[in-house]
Enzyme design. Structure first.
Site, PDB file in Angstrom:
ATOM      1  N   SER A 186       2.245 -37.438  -8.548  1.00 17.54           N
ATOM      2  CA  SER A 186       2.670 -36.537  -9.210  1.00 17.54           C
ATOM      3  C   SER A 186       2.737 -36.497 -10.861  1.00 17.54           C
ATOM      4  O   SER A 186       3.057 -35.670 -11.575  1.00 17.54           O
ATOM      5  CB  SER A 186       4.018 -36.258  -8.784  1.00 17.54           C
ATOM      6  OG  SER A 186       4.642 -37.329  -8.908  1.00 17.54           O
ATOM      7  N   HIS A 214       1.537 -32.922  -2.904  1.00 21.91           N
ATOM      8  CA  HIS A 214       1.072 -32.081  -3.903  1.00 21.91           C
ATOM      9  C   HIS A 214      -0.344 -31.887  -3.797  1.00 21.91           C
ATOM     10  O   HIS A 214      -0.768 -31.201  -4.900  1.00 21.91           O
ATOM     11  CB  HIS A 214       1.245 -33.177  -5.336  1.00 21.91           C
ATOM     12  CG  HIS A 214       2.506 -33.120  -5.767  1.00 21.91           C
ATOM     13  ND1 HIS A 214       3.047 -32.091  -6.681  1.00 21.91           N
ATOM     14  CD2 HIS A 214       3.419 -34.007  -5.977  1.00 21.91           C
ATOM     15  CE1 HIS A 214       4.314 -32.485  -7.102  1.00 21.91           C
ATOM     16  NE2 HIS A 214       4.491 -33.627  -6.658  1.00 21.91           N
ATOM     17  N   LYS A 245       6.165 -26.785  -1.639  1.00 27.70           N
ATOM     18  CA  LYS A 245       5.438 -26.832  -2.869  1.00 27.70           C
ATOM     19  C   LYS A 245       4.516 -25.785  -2.867  1.00 27.70           C
ATOM     20  O   LYS A 245       4.801 -24.514  -2.937  1.00 27.70           O
ATOM     21  CB  LYS A 245       4.784 -28.047  -3.258  1.00 27.70           C
ATOM     22  CG  LYS A 245       5.996 -29.119  -3.478  1.00 27.70           C
ATOM     23  CD  LYS A 245       5.469 -30.585  -3.529  1.00 27.70           C
ATOM     24  CE  LYS A 245       6.534 -31.513  -4.192  1.00 27.70           C
ATOM     25  NZ  LYS A 245       6.476 -32.812  -3.653  1.00 27.70           N
TER      26      LYS A 245
HETATM   27  C1  LIG Z   1       7.807 -33.424  -3.032  1.00 28.82           C
HETATM   28  C2  LIG Z   1       7.310 -34.623  -2.251  1.00 28.82           C
HETATM   29  C3  LIG Z   1       8.028 -35.206  -0.944  1.00 28.82           C
HETATM   30  C4  LIG Z   1       9.168 -34.660  -0.727  1.00 28.82           C
HETATM   31  O1  LIG Z   1       8.984 -33.340  -0.170  1.00 28.82           O
HETATM   32  P1  LIG Z   1      10.519 -32.344   0.562  1.00 28.82           P
HETATM   33  O2  LIG Z   1       9.932 -31.321   1.448  1.00 28.82           O
HETATM   34  O3  LIG Z   1      10.927 -31.683  -0.783  1.00 28.82           O
HETATM   35  O4  LIG Z   1      11.380 -33.390   0.783  1.00 28.82           O
HETATM   36  C5  LIG Z   1       7.391 -36.101  -0.224  1.00 28.82           C
HETATM   37  N1  LIG Z   1       6.158 -36.767  -0.678  1.00 28.82           N
HETATM   38  C6  LIG Z   1       5.515 -36.249  -1.849  1.00 28.82           C
HETATM   39  C7  LIG Z   1       4.090 -37.170  -2.194  1.00 28.82           C
HETATM   40  C8  LIG Z   1       6.170 -35.484  -2.762  1.00 28.82           C
HETATM   41  O5  LIG Z   1       5.501 -35.000  -3.672  1.00 28.82           O
END
Ligand SMILES: *Cc1c(COP(=O)(O)O)cnc(C)c1O
Length: 399
Positions: A186, A214, A245
């Site tokens: 990220s 992502h 996301k």
């Molecule tokens: C955002 C993210 C998470 C967490 O996801 P949530 O559903 O908001 O708990 C887990 N792993 C990665 C790689 C992320 O970017």
């Protein structure tokens, strides 16, 4: 007791503040989309949002809102139960099936978040006889999930396949091995080299887990994630991901993959067994999301075109952009204070971004992270680039 503890906490907070790491919430008073309203002392101001994970612009999508409302009318507000007691509706099963179809996997298990999916993944599957080989830049939830598991831990430098091979050789001492990696990292936006990871896994008798949080909806021509990008659909044992996301931006996570893995998680994964079911409306909107992404490639195409356009304009302007294969664009500034001043100046220009610096990114690697969305209009992208150029010149980043 609390008086002493209070002083301790006050000094901790003071240290965070003086290190310049104190996080403050900015209050949004509009729906989440490419143009939002942020509360100010006396009113609200319009800004263009370049820091949401709203890659496909679905966070305020009318079809998802309608699907959620309709399901709430038909199936109520909440389940008041974990899945295996009385928290499973047909809607949950339909979403699990839709996710399996999307990724070409055998079965899926839903969680309240991907943080929970990763937190509850390793411990039920592996013991102290086994090994997890983890990318050094993996998400906090993978790190925590690994911590909760007794397996022997190995770490390899981000995307470094020589290092991964070395760790795999060492991990031959264990019974079973899982390589764990983010699909997209990220802070840089780089995609994990899943083709090479998969090859090494074959060579060294290991399994692979990819977190597509992502990358799902973003990477690959039709947004089916890194397994599409590397032509490995159906080959990876475990994929985790989020509905928070690109997939609508609400909440919810999942693990999808081999049948027996999902079956055992349903028996033993603690966040699944001991935490509430997703609200039905969230599951219904999740089904609608995947339907939208399967029905047409319009949003994925628009995201890819927007990302290319933004990055090419930024590079042409003279900015130093990290190589990316996602919708994350890291504008490198290197200096921590500069990254904060730059982000503040951009906000004055109506451009909402976040500056990151050590320890979130390596020392002297401070940057502004821009996240492009299918929801951005060309005009919004242009205004973003023009503000970057104006501030870049004012702060001496551009000549
Ligand atoms: C955002 C993210 C998470 C967490 O996801 P949530 O559903 O908001 O708990 C887990 N792993 C990665 C790689 C992320 O970017």
């Amino acid at each position: 007791m609390y008086t002493k503890f209070q002083q301790h906490l006050q000094s901790e907070l003071q240290q965070i503040e003086s290190a310049g790491l104190y996080k403050r919430e900015r209050i949004i008073v509009s729906p989440q989309t490419s143009g939002i309203q942020v509360a100010t002392a006396d009113n609200a101001t319009d800004v263009i949002n370049f820091c949401a994970n709203n890659y496909l612009g679905l966070a305020d999508n009318p079809e998802l809102i309608a699907a959620a409302k309709d399901c709430m009318d038909r199936r109520g507000y909440g389940m008041a139960s974990v899945r295996f007691i009385c928290g499973t509706q047909d809607t949950h099963k339909q979403l699990e099936r839709a996710i399996s179809e999307f990724f070409g996997t055998e079965d899926t298990i839903l969680y309240a978040s991907c943080f929970d999916a990763n937190g509850g993944l390793f411990e039920p599957l592996l013991t102290a006889d086994d090994a997890i080989i983890s990318d050094a830049l993996n998400h906090a939830s993978i790190i925590d999930g690994v911590r909760l598991c007794k397996a022997v831990r190995y770490r390899y430098a981000n995307g470094d396949m020589q290092d991964l091979e070395k760790q795999l050789q060492a991990a031959q001492a264990q019974r079973y091995r899982i390589i764990a990696t983010d699909g997209v990292f990220s802070m840089d936006g780089n995609v994990c080299p899943l083709d090479k990871i998969y090859e090494l896994a074959q060579q060294y008798d290991a399994m692979v887990m990819v977190d597509e949080s992502h990358s799902a909806g973003v990477v690959g021509r039709t947004g089916h994630g890194v397994t599409e990008r590397y032509n490995l659909r159906g080959k990876i044992e475990i994929i985790t991901g989020t509905l928070g996301k690109a997939f609508g931006g609400s909440v919810g996570g999942f693990t999808t993959g081999k049948q027996e893995i999902i079956d055992l998680l349903r028996q033993r994964s603690r966040p699944y067994l001991f935490s509430n079911s997703l609200p039905p409306m969230i599951a219904a909107a999740g089904i609608k999301t995947l339907e939208i992404l399967t029905r047409s490639n319009e949003l994925q195409d628009r995201l890819h075109a927007n990302t290319e356009y933004f990055i090419s304009r930024m590079k042409a302007a003279g900015f130093d952009i990290k190589p990316t294969e996602s919708a994350i664009c890291a504008v490198m500034l290197y200096d921590a204070k500069l990254s904060q001043d730059f982000a503040a100046a951009l906000q004055q220009e109506g451009i909402y971004v976040t500056g990151f610096y050590y320890p979130v990114v390596p020392k002297d690697q401070a940057r502004i992270r821009v996240q492009v969305s299918a929801a951005h209009s060309h005009e919004q992208l242009d205004r973003g680039v023009e503000a970057f150029i104006k501030v870049g010149k004012a702060l001496g980043v551009l000549k």
